[in-house]
Design a protein around this motif. Structure first.
Motif, short mmCIF file in Angstrom:
data_model
loop_
_atom_site.label_atom_id
_atom_site.label_comp_id
_atom_site.label_asym_id
_atom_site.label_seq_id
_atom_site.Cartn_x
_atom_site.Cartn_y
_atom_site.Cartn_z
N PRO A 213 30.77 4.83 13.58
CA PRO A 213 32.21 5.05 13.74
C PRO A 213 32.54 6.47 14.16
CG PRO A 213 31.60 4.86 11.41
CD PRO A 213 30.41 4.45 12.20
N LYS A 214 31.67 7.41 13.82
CA LYS A 214 31.86 8.79 14.27
C LYS A 214 30.49 9.33 14.64
CE LYS A 214 34.16 13.14 13.15
NZ LYS A 214 34.90 13.92 12.14
N THR A 245 27.19 7.09 20.43
CA THR A 245 28.25 6.23 20.95
C THR A 245 27.67 5.35 22.05
OG1 THR A 245 29.97 7.85 20.47
CG2 THR A 245 30.49 6.17 22.11
N ASP A 251 36.65 -0.45 21.26
CA ASP A 251 37.19 -0.79 19.95
C ASP A 251 36.25 -1.77 19.24
OD1 ASP A 251 37.60 -3.27 21.11
OD2 ASP A 251 39.76 -3.07 21.29
N VAL A 252 36.68 -2.26 18.09
CA VAL A 252 35.84 -3.16 17.29
C VAL A 252 35.42 -4.38 18.08
CG1 VAL A 252 35.83 -4.67 15.26
CG2 VAL A 252 36.79 -2.37 15.09
N HIS A 255 32.82 -3.77 20.94
CA HIS A 255 31.45 -3.70 20.45
C HIS A 255 30.91 -5.09 20.13
CE1 HIS A 255 32.32 0.64 19.75
NE2 HIS A 255 31.03 0.76 19.97
N ASP A 263 31.58 -4.32 13.64
CA ASP A 263 31.63 -3.19 12.72
C ASP A 263 33.08 -2.74 12.57
OD1 ASP A 263 31.36 -0.91 11.25
OD2 ASP A 263 29.72 -0.06 12.43
N MET A 266 34.69 0.99 12.95
CA MET A 266 34.97 1.69 14.20
C MET A 266 36.42 2.19 14.21
SD MET A 266 32.29 1.94 15.99
CE MET A 266 30.61 1.31 15.89
N GLN A 269 40.89 0.13 16.30
CA GLN A 269 41.01 -1.24 15.81
C GLN A 269 42.21 -1.91 16.46
OE1 GLN A 269 40.38 -2.00 11.73
NE2 GLN A 269 38.69 -0.57 11.57
#
Length: 415
Positions: A213-214, A245, A251-252, A255, A263, A266, A269
């Motif tokens: 997420p980061k 990345t 976005d979610v 992915h 996930d 992330m 959203q």
């Protein structure tokens, strides 16, 4: 071909880590002492900082010659059919290599053999019919169906061009289809686009690093050393998982659709509204050809993304249509009323679509395609219900004498 020699199951976790270390040694890859491959049940291979790492440290250095660049240009058939498009060219070059396994360097062959067909069963495009039916009224499900049709069309083009014969493939029709699908998924889920040299490449070893997420690390190309590197974007404490990345601004659902994992950590959203074109308000129909439209068996549908605290094209279009109204406050209220009704229409259609259908059966195994499909639906429902609460808050703010409910004020209210 290589795929015909794959084991029936994927490598065990410890074996995959052992392979990664042997591969790194065989191709001359450099691993920093602070970089370590680990693993845990259910999560697969991942990387962590084995010791404190400072920002800017190069953790992994993979020679360009140890990537799919080692496949070379091939016979030229793949390049001719691909018309220069990076992803397609790599798919066809990989397919050509499978037809001519003797031309594949041993280190790259060992990499390809770690990815049997079964490895991609988690991808939505490979799901069984009941799981896809669960997403038949979601935009992601509709795009998966479109991708399946596109793959079938591309396969016909290859056969019409005698591609398989020209590269020496001696496969049955079923093997041609399976190998082509495998190559597409390899490139879709494992390849990186190195913008500095404008190449799409498979990066063995580096593709074992998870997205996060980061992201605390990044991929870059070192022109001087002709190597692909993973470098730290920040200081990393010992034990911190190393993440990169996979795709900027994804976005979610992006992915999930492209890489097969959902996930919800992330940062971006959003959910997508699927609205029959015939049911769109006139303020949106005027957008004409700029509408994002998908074709379905029941007719064309428009797709818009929405997110809590974010202004999407749908809000922007509704507000733009309201700008010319004499009563700006009433027009803004009407725009958000339209948005609310569209969300409610989407949620209602989703509920009706599966009433008595797949969702009414007993709970499926936790990580089965059907279970994941239901989590996708639950995620979208949560985001859209959050957007409805956001809209209600804006209306209450307006009713109490606040500013008109524009998208900007909606973000302020949500914050």
């Amino acid at each position: 071909g290589l795929l015909l020699r794959f084991p029936n199951t994927g490598m065990e976790l410890d074996s995959r880590i052992e392979w990664a270390l042997k591969f790194a040694d065989s191709v001359g890859a450099t691993l920093h002492p602070g970089f370590s491959f680990n693993g845990s049940a259910g999560k697969g291979v991942f990387a962590t900082a084995a010791e404190p790492v400072t920002r800017g440290t190069v953790l992994v250095q993979l020679p360009l010659a140890a990537t799919s660049e080692a496949l070379g240009e091939g016979s030229g058939v793949a390049a001719a059919l691909a018309n220069g498009e990076l992803t397609t060219r790599l798919v066809l070059r990989l397919l050509e290599a499978l037809a001519q396994p003797a031309s594949v360097p041993e280190f790259l062959q060992s990499y390809l053999e770690t990815m049997p067909r079964q490895y991609f069963e988690y991808m939505p495009v490979c799901w069984p019919k009941p799981a896809l039916e669960e997403l038949c009224h979601c935009a992601v499900g509709l795009r998966v169906l479109e991708e399946k049709k596109r793959t079938a069309m591309e396969l016909r083009v290859l056969r019409d061009a005698d591609f398989f014969t020209s590269v020496g493939a001696q496969w049955t029709a079923e093997e041609e289809e399976a190998n082509f699908q495998w190559c597409k998924l390899m490139v879709q889920t494992r390849a990186f686009h190195l913008t500095s040299i404008d190449r799409k490449l498979l990066l063995p070893l580096l593709d074992l690093i998870n997205a996060g997420p980061k992201a605390n690390c990044a991929v870059r190309f070192n022109q001087e050393l002709q190597a692909v590197e993973i470098h730290a974007l920040t200081d990393l404490p010992q034990g911190q998982e190393i993440t990169i990345t996979y795709k900027l601004e994804a976005d979610v659902l992006d992915h999930f659709e492209e890489y097969g994992f959902l996930d919800q950590r992330m940062p971006i959203q959003t959910a997508e509204l699927v609205i029959p074109v015939d049911h769109l308000p006139d303020t949106l129909k005027v957008l004409g050809s700029s509408l994002p439209v998908l074709e379905t068996a029941a007719g064309p549908v428009a797709v818009f993304w929405v997110g809590c605290g974010m202004t999407g094209p749908l809000e922007q279009a509704l507000e733009a249509a309201a700008e010319h109204e004499a009563d700006q406050q009433a027009a803004a209220m009407s725009a958000y009323a339209h948005l609310r009704s569209l969300i409610e229409m989407h949620l209602t259609s989703q509920s009706v679509a599966t009433n008595g259908g797949p969702t009414s059966s007993s709970p499926p195994p936790p990580n089965s395609p059907l279970a994941v499909a239901r989590r996708v639906r639950a995620y979208e429902k949560r985001v859209l219900q959050g957007k409805l609460r956001e809209i209600s808050l804006v209306f209450r703010t307006f009713a109490s004498g606040g500013h008109p409910p524009t998208a900007h004020n909606a973000q302020v209210a949500a914050a």
